[in-house]
Structures are given as structure tokens and as C-alpha cells.
Design an enzyme around this catalytic site. Structure first.
Site, PDB file in Angstrom:
ATOM      1  N   SER A 146      38.859  28.052  44.216  1.00 35.31           N
ATOM      2  CA  SER A 146      38.249  29.298  44.679  1.00 35.31           C
ATOM      3  C   SER A 146      38.452  29.501  46.173  1.00 35.31           C
ATOM      4  O   SER A 146      38.410  28.557  46.945  1.00 35.31           O
ATOM      5  CB  SER A 146      36.740  29.253  44.392  1.00 35.31           C
ATOM      6  OG  SER A 146      36.074  30.288  45.084  1.00 35.31           O
ATOM      7  N   ALA A 147      38.641  30.772  46.565  1.00 29.34           N
ATOM      8  CA  ALA A 147      38.778  31.112  47.989  1.00 29.34           C
ATOM      9  C   ALA A 147      37.431  31.103  48.703  1.00 29.34           C
ATOM     10  O   ALA A 147      37.374  31.135  49.933  1.00 29.34           O
ATOM     11  CB  ALA A 147      39.396  32.499  48.110  1.00 29.34           C
ATOM     12  N   LYS A 164      44.983  32.470  48.856  1.00 30.10           N
ATOM     13  CA  LYS A 164      45.760  33.149  47.813  1.00 30.10           C
ATOM     14  C   LYS A 164      46.296  34.457  48.403  1.00 30.10           C
ATOM     15  O   LYS A 164      45.562  35.091  49.163  1.00 30.10           O
ATOM     16  CB  LYS A 164      44.869  33.473  46.601  1.00 30.10           C
ATOM     17  CG  LYS A 164      44.242  32.251  45.942  1.00 30.10           C
ATOM     18  CD  LYS A 164      43.189  32.688  44.919  1.00 30.10           C
ATOM     19  CE  LYS A 164      42.363  31.502  44.453  1.00 30.10           C
ATOM     20  NZ  LYS A 164      41.251  31.878  43.558  1.00 30.10           N
ATOM     21  N   LYS A 195      40.028  41.289  45.784  1.00 33.13           N
ATOM     22  CA  LYS A 195      39.654  40.136  44.952  1.00 33.13           C
ATOM     23  C   LYS A 195      40.554  38.947  45.232  1.00 33.13           C
ATOM     24  O   LYS A 195      41.775  39.096  45.349  1.00 33.13           O
ATOM     25  CB  LYS A 195      39.758  40.501  43.463  1.00 33.13           C
ATOM     26  CG  LYS A 195      38.602  41.349  42.964  1.00 33.13           C
ATOM     27  CD  LYS A 195      38.715  41.528  41.459  1.00 33.13           C
ATOM     28  CE  LYS A 195      37.558  42.349  40.923  1.00 33.13           C
ATOM     29  NZ  LYS A 195      37.746  42.641  39.492  1.00 33.13           N
ATOM     30  N   THR A 242      29.917  37.254  39.891  1.00 31.58           N
ATOM     31  CA  THR A 242      29.625  37.500  41.309  1.00 31.58           C
ATOM     32  C   THR A 242      30.619  38.453  41.969  1.00 31.58           C
ATOM     33  O   THR A 242      30.384  38.881  43.097  1.00 31.58           O
ATOM     34  CB  THR A 242      29.633  36.178  42.096  1.00 31.58           C
ATOM     35  OG1 THR A 242      30.725  35.395  41.625  1.00 31.58           O
ATOM     36  CG2 THR A 242      28.334  35.415  41.945  1.00 31.58           C
ATOM     37  N   ASP A 274      39.277  29.903  38.834  1.00 36.03           N
ATOM     38  CA  ASP A 274      38.738  30.682  39.938  1.00 36.03           C
ATOM     39  C   ASP A 274      37.230  30.809  39.644  1.00 36.03           C
ATOM     40  O   ASP A 274      36.794  30.578  38.515  1.00 36.03           O
ATOM     41  CB  ASP A 274      39.426  32.055  39.950  1.00 36.03           C
ATOM     42  CG  ASP A 274      38.794  32.992  40.941  1.00 36.03           C
ATOM     43  OD1 ASP A 274      38.588  32.585  42.092  1.00 36.03           O
ATOM     44  OD2 ASP A 274      38.480  34.149  40.563  1.00 36.03           O
ATOM     45  N   LEU A 275      36.444  31.127  40.642  1.00 34.45           N
ATOM     46  CA  LEU A 275      34.991  31.179  40.444  1.00 34.45           C
ATOM     47  C   LEU A 275      34.486  32.615  40.215  1.00 34.45           C
ATOM     48  O   LEU A 275      34.060  32.972  39.108  1.00 34.45           O
ATOM     49  CB  LEU A 275      34.287  30.555  41.660  1.00 34.45           C
ATOM     50  CG  LEU A 275      32.765  30.560  41.637  1.00 34.45           C
ATOM     51  CD1 LEU A 275      32.230  29.622  40.565  1.00 34.45           C
ATOM     52  CD2 LEU A 275      32.204  30.160  43.010  1.00 34.45           C
ATOM     53  N   ASP A 276      34.574  33.417  41.295  1.00 32.71           N
ATOM     54  CA  ASP A 276      34.009  34.770  41.251  1.00 32.71           C
ATOM     55  C   ASP A 276      34.761  35.642  40.252  1.00 32.71           C
ATOM     56  O   ASP A 276      35.964  35.845  40.393  1.00 32.71           O
ATOM     57  CB  ASP A 276      34.089  35.422  42.644  1.00 32.71           C
ATOM     58  CG  ASP A 276      33.338  34.612  43.695  1.00 32.71           C
ATOM     59  OD1 ASP A 276      32.167  34.294  43.461  1.00 32.71           O
ATOM     60  OD2 ASP A 276      33.932  34.299  44.752  1.00 32.71           O
ATOM     61  N   GLU A 280      42.208  33.376  36.256  1.00 29.70           N
ATOM     62  CA  GLU A 280      42.056  34.233  37.428  1.00 29.70           C
ATOM     63  C   GLU A 280      41.716  35.673  37.064  1.00 29.70           C
ATOM     64  O   GLU A 280      42.254  36.205  36.097  1.00 29.70           O
ATOM     65  CB  GLU A 280      43.393  34.282  38.187  1.00 29.70           C
ATOM     66  CG  GLU A 280      43.493  33.364  39.370  1.00 29.70           C
ATOM     67  CD  GLU A 280      42.556  33.733  40.510  1.00 29.70           C
ATOM     68  OE1 GLU A 280      41.965  34.832  40.500  1.00 29.70           O
ATOM     69  OE2 GLU A 280      42.411  32.901  41.410  1.00 29.70           O
ATOM     70  N   ASP A 281      40.872  36.306  37.869  1.00 25.55           N
ATOM     71  CA  ASP A 281      40.621  37.736  37.686  1.00 25.55           C
ATOM     72  C   ASP A 281      41.305  38.564  38.773  1.00 25.55           C
ATOM     73  O   ASP A 281      41.124  39.773  38.836  1.00 25.55           O
ATOM     74  CB  ASP A 281      39.117  38.042  37.674  1.00 25.55           C
ATOM     75  CG  ASP A 281      38.480  37.824  39.043  1.00 25.55           C
ATOM     76  OD1 ASP A 281      38.920  36.909  39.767  1.00 25.55           O
ATOM     77  OD2 ASP A 281      37.543  38.572  39.391  1.00 25.55           O
TER      78      ASP A 281
HETATM   79  C1  BG6 Z   1      36.944  35.100  46.266  1.00 31.45           C
HETATM   80  C2  BG6 Z   1      36.504  36.492  45.957  1.00 31.45           C
HETATM   81  O1  BG6 Z   1      36.611  34.266  45.186  1.00 31.45           O
HETATM   82  O2  BG6 Z   1      36.313  34.596  47.437  1.00 31.45           O
HETATM   83  C3  BG6 Z   1      36.701  37.390  47.175  1.00 31.45           C
HETATM   84  O3  BG6 Z   1      37.260  37.004  44.879  1.00 31.45           O
HETATM   85  C4  BG6 Z   1      36.020  36.788  48.388  1.00 31.45           C
HETATM   86  O4  BG6 Z   1      36.166  38.666  46.877  1.00 31.45           O
HETATM   87  C5  BG6 Z   1      36.549  35.372  48.613  1.00 31.45           C
HETATM   88  O5  BG6 Z   1      36.282  37.578  49.539  1.00 31.45           O
HETATM   89  C6  BG6 Z   1      35.888  34.681  49.811  1.00 31.45           C
HETATM   90  O6  BG6 Z   1      34.535  34.443  49.503  1.00 31.45           O
HETATM   91  P1  BG6 Z   1      33.408  34.045  50.547  1.00 31.45           P
HETATM   92  O7  BG6 Z   1      32.233  33.708  49.660  1.00 31.45           O
HETATM   93  O8  BG6 Z   1      33.914  32.843  51.298  1.00 31.45           O
HETATM   94  O9  BG6 Z   1      33.176  35.210  51.435  1.00 31.45           O
HETATM   95 MG    MG Z   2      37.913  35.902  41.350  1.00 33.44          MG
END
Ligand code: BG6
Ligand code: MG
Length: 213
Positions: free
Chosen positions: A116-117, A147, A45, A17, A9-11, A171-172
């Protein structure tokens, strides 16, 4: 070696972030006039931008008050705040252990994938100069289901031709751990046990994971 691929996962896992996503939603909640705490943010998240907005509005008791168009405007407003926060994003915001994990995986010929989402994922990888490490990048622009649906992880594994049992997901978020476990991937939680009770392993950062176990 049991594992052939790590899906990150990224964030909140590779880069710090998650706090900026929280601040973006908090600013929107402030404007709409209801409180939004860090603890409430745990449920936002990992899920998609629109799903997070729906949940936020529900927390503020306002989910029935807005049209689809107004909701899309609010999601865009939050993203504008988020982009302001990450405008100055630099390599110092990479979380500890990331480069060690990548180097170790490369030495052991374990594939590196992103799951990542976020629709901002590519931009962040570029800003951090880590794009070249990835054998596969799957982000919020490429999946239909967010997810806790496992699509973002299975797409990576399928494209790389790796069995799900041979993948480790970092994953967090609870939603991300649920997604990984639903398809038999090993789920490593990055964070606190109270927020991530279903993790197969819990680590402070991705560098701590022992690949040989
Ligand atoms: C996830 C984050 O990685 O991405 C969420 O944990 C976030 O908090 C989701 O809403 C979507 O991200 P973005 O950048 O497309 O708004
Ligand atoms: Mg995350």
C-alpha cells in the site's frame, strides 16, 4: 499451484477507505474553490499523498500558486480530514470476500502481503484486527518510489523470496495495476473495466479470485 503469494493494496481493496480519501481531497478542493468529481478522483487512487496533491492542484489550475511548504501544509490538512473519517473505522468496513480469501490462502500456504502507498496502513490494519494475517507489510513509510513504480510490490516479493511471476496483485487503481504488470506479476483489478482496462482479471472483490487457474 502456480501462485505462491498474494499482494493486496489496502484502500479500496481490503477496506472501504477509498471513499474517505476522496472526501478528504474534496474538502480541500472545496476550500480552495474548485470542483473535484469522483471521476477525477480515479487518477488520484494508488499514488502517494504528495503526488495526489500535485495532481489535485493541477486539476484546479493552481499547481503553480503554492510553495513547497504550503503544499506540505495542504497535504497535512487532507490527512487530518482523512484521520477524522477513519476515527470510527470498524470491522464492518472490511470489504466483502477478504476473510474468505485470507482463509483460503492460509489453507493453501499462499503468502499474504500488503503493498500500500498509504502511510496510515498499519493503523488501519490494527483497527480492523487483520494485522496477524500478513506475512509481509510494505506501506508508504517503507518505499522511496510510489506506484506506478513497482517498488512496493517487488520489496514484498524480494523479502519473502518469491519470484514475481508467482505473485498476484489485487488493486483498485490503474497506477497499481501498471506497477504489477511492469514486473510480470498477475494483476487483478477490483472494480469496473472502464477504470481498470489493463487488468489481467477483473473481480468484484478479492474473494472471487480463482487461485487454481
Ligand atoms: C493509497 C490511496 O492507498 O494511499 C491514495 O489509494 C492515497 O488515495 C495513498 O493518497 C496515500 O495514503 P496516505 O494515507 O499516506 O495519505
Ligand atoms: Mg487502492
Amino acid at each position: 499451484m502456480r501462485y505462491q503469494c498474494g499482494i493486496f493494496d489496502l484502500d479500496g481493496v481490503l477496506v472501504d477507505t477509498a471513499k474517505y480519501h476522496y472526501l478528504g481531497w474534496k474538502r480541500l478542493a472545496d476550500r480552495l474553490g474548485f470542483p473535484f468529481t469522483l471521476q477525477q478522483n480515479e487518477a488520484l487512487k494508488g499514488i502517494s499523498r504528495m503526488a495526489a496533491l500535485e495532481l489535485l492542484l493541477e486539476m484546479g489550475g493552481l499547481n503553480k500558486n503554492f510553495s513547497q511548504q504550503e503544499k506540505e501544509q495542504m497535504a497535512a490538512e487532507k490527512n487530518k480530514y482523512y484521520l477524522e473519517y477513519i476515527d470510527q473505522l470498524g470491522e464492518e468496513e472490511l470489504l466483502p470476500g477478504v476473510m474468505e480469501a485470507f482463509e483460503r490462502m492460509r489453507r493453501n500456504e499462499i503468502k499474504i502481503a500488503l503493498g500500500s502507498a498509504s502511510k496510515n496502513a498499519r493503523l488501519i490494519l490494527k483497527r480492523l484486527h487483520i494485522e496477524e494475517y500478513f506475512d509481509m507489510v510494505i506501506d508508504g513509510t517503507l518505499v522511496k518510489k510510489a506506484k506506478p513504480d513497482p517498488e512496493v510490490f517487488t520489496l514484498s516479493a524480494d523479502k519473502l523470496g518469491i519470484f514475481y511471476e508467482r505473485c498476484v496483485v489485487f488493486e483498485d487503481s490503474l497506477a497499481g495495476l501498471m506497477a504489477a504488470k511492469a514486473v510480470g506479476m498477475t494483476a487483478v483489478g477490483i472494480g469496473e473495466k472502464e477504470n481498470l482496462p489493463i487488468a489481467d482479471y477483473l473481480c468484484k472483490n478479492v474473494g472471487e479470485f480463482v487461485w487454481e487457474q
